[in-house]
Design an enzyme around this catalytic site. Structure first.
Site, mmCIF file in Angstrom:
data_model
loop_
_atom_site.group_PDB
_atom_site.id
_atom_site.type_symbol
_atom_site.label_atom_id
_atom_site.label_comp_id
_atom_site.label_asym_id
_atom_site.label_seq_id
_atom_site.Cartn_x
_atom_site.Cartn_y
_atom_site.Cartn_z
ATOM 1 N N ARG A 177 -64.455 22.204 76.223
ATOM 2 C CA ARG A 177 -65.356 21.502 77.144
ATOM 3 C C ARG A 177 -66.777 21.606 76.586
ATOM 4 O O ARG A 177 -67.253 22.717 76.307
ATOM 5 C CB ARG A 177 -65.265 22.109 78.542
ATOM 6 C CG ARG A 177 -64.026 21.644 79.309
ATOM 7 C CD ARG A 177 -64.030 22.171 80.751
ATOM 8 N NE ARG A 177 -63.077 21.439 81.568
ATOM 9 C CZ ARG A 177 -61.802 21.803 81.751
ATOM 10 N NH1 ARG A 177 -61.322 22.883 81.156
ATOM 11 N NH2 ARG A 177 -61.001 21.070 82.511
ATOM 12 N N ARG A 205 -57.560 15.502 80.413
ATOM 13 C CA ARG A 205 -58.462 15.739 79.298
ATOM 14 C C ARG A 205 -58.427 14.638 78.240
ATOM 15 O O ARG A 205 -59.152 14.706 77.258
ATOM 16 C CB ARG A 205 -58.142 17.117 78.690
ATOM 17 C CG ARG A 205 -58.310 18.282 79.670
ATOM 18 C CD ARG A 205 -59.739 18.336 80.214
ATOM 19 N NE ARG A 205 -60.701 18.257 79.143
ATOM 20 C CZ ARG A 205 -60.979 19.248 78.269
ATOM 21 N NH1 ARG A 205 -60.377 20.425 78.417
ATOM 22 N NH2 ARG A 205 -61.842 19.088 77.302
ATOM 23 N N HIS A 211 -54.850 48.553 91.732
ATOM 24 C CA HIS A 211 -55.457 47.219 91.744
ATOM 25 C C HIS A 211 -54.874 46.307 92.822
ATOM 26 O O HIS A 211 -55.609 45.644 93.545
ATOM 27 C CB HIS A 211 -55.317 46.549 90.367
ATOM 28 C CG HIS A 211 -55.969 47.338 89.279
ATOM 29 N ND1 HIS A 211 -55.282 48.279 88.551
ATOM 30 C CD2 HIS A 211 -57.246 47.339 88.821
ATOM 31 C CE1 HIS A 211 -56.108 48.826 87.682
ATOM 32 N NE2 HIS A 211 -57.304 48.286 87.822
ATOM 33 N N GLU A 224 -48.394 46.059 87.685
ATOM 34 C CA GLU A 224 -48.241 46.783 88.950
ATOM 35 C C GLU A 224 -47.135 46.176 89.821
ATOM 36 O O GLU A 224 -46.422 46.912 90.514
ATOM 37 C CB GLU A 224 -49.590 46.839 89.679
ATOM 38 C CG GLU A 224 -50.588 47.698 88.893
ATOM 39 C CD GLU A 224 -51.903 48.001 89.605
ATOM 40 O OE1 GLU A 224 -52.660 48.821 89.077
ATOM 41 O OE2 GLU A 224 -52.171 47.404 90.680
HETATM 42 N N1 URA Z 1 -56.914 25.058 84.751
HETATM 43 C C1 URA Z 1 -57.251 25.087 83.449
HETATM 44 O O1 URA Z 1 -57.114 26.114 82.785
HETATM 45 N N2 URA Z 1 -57.747 23.955 82.892
HETATM 46 C C2 URA Z 1 -57.951 22.820 83.586
HETATM 47 O O2 URA Z 1 -58.447 21.834 83.030
HETATM 48 C C3 URA Z 1 -57.595 22.815 84.942
HETATM 49 C C4 URA Z 1 -57.075 23.955 85.514
#
Ligand code: URA
Length: 263
Positions: A174, A229, A10, A86
């Site tokens: 989300r 958030r 990979h 790896e």
């Molecule tokens: N990476 C994530 O997992 N979440 C985010 O909100 C921003 C970057």
């Protein structure tokens, strides 16, 4: 064994490709462009090892003369688990994840960095490596190096627990996405995590830390904050380049401190 025979499927390179340097530390970015940026801007005499499947890897030397690899994990724990396995086969014994994340606390602002001390690991890949209850903890000494590096650079930073989950949309609650139906158990989970003093969401550190515990290597994680958030779901594009730059600077400085003794 020829270089081709020792090449891992990979990551696209093997021990023979790094035999002249024998690096034992890797900086691991989710994004191949970040792996390239680290190699081009922060390492001396960097050379490409492979660009297989977008898992770009580079070998280069820190300012203190120690060779390291700048590698790409890809997005999420399944891809990371393959790359980490790896890299360890190639001789890597210390891995610093250099990522991005979304803050779930008001005081953790976009543009700052989060240094993860341990992860709430909600990742399927990790279940193939250790029991669910197995701790997903960063190496404490490497974490101290990351903190010292952030302090020395004057980078706004936070140290604490990260929620490491499998999905960017559903798993991070989300609702502005193609999925019209967020599962009931995920509704309100961000607020719950906020009350549990979890700092941020990202998608790789939990599995990395469990692998480190099981395989016996040292792992740390620093992520630039690119989403807030508590106020929205979007990536804060204005803060992204600063956040990434700072995370990279902290990781490189910590790598330098960590490897100092070896020089
Ligand atoms: N990476 C994530 O997992 N979440 C985010 O909100 C921003 C970057």
């Amino acid at each position: 064994m020829t270089s081709e025979e020792s090449r891992l499927y990979h990551i696209g390179f093997g021990r023979a490709d790094v035999a002249d340097a024998q690096p034992s530390l890797a900086l691991l970015s989710g994004d191949p462009n970040r792996a390239r940026l680290i190699a081009e801007r922060f390492l001396h005499d960097a050379r490409s090892l492979s660009e297989n499947r977008g898992l770009n890897s580079y070998l280069g030397w820190l300012p203190n003369g120690v060779p390291i690899i700048s590698a790409t994990s890809g997005m999420g724990a399944p891809s990371l688990s393959i790359v980490v396995n790896e890299l360890v086969q190639v001789g890597i014994r210390t891995i610093i994840r250099v990522g991005t994340c979304g803050s779930i606390q008001d005081h953790v602002r976009p543009g700052s960095v989060v240094i993860t001390s341990a992860a709430l690991c909600r990742q399927g890949a990790a279940d193939d490596i250790a029991p669910r209850e197995y701790p997903a903890a960063a190496d404490p000494f490497l974490t101290v190096r990351l903190v010292e590096a952030a302090r020395a650079l004057g980078v706004e930073h936070h140290v604490g627990i990260t929620a490491s989950v499998d999905t960017f949309f559903e798993g991070q609650e989300r609702v502005a996405s193609a999925n019209p139906h967020l599962l009931r158990w995920l509704r309100g989970i961000t607020e719950e995590y906020r009350h549990l003093n979890i700092l941020n969401y990202e998608m790789e550190s939990g599995t990395l830390f469990k692998m480190a515990g099981v395989y016996g290597f040292a792992a740390g994680c620093v992520c630039g904050v690119i989403a807030q958030r508590t106020t929205g779901e979007q990536i804060v594009m204005d803060a992204k380049s600063l956040a990434v730059e700072r995370a990279v600077q902290v990781a490189v400085a910590a790598a330098q401190m960590w490897t100092q003794a070896a020089v």
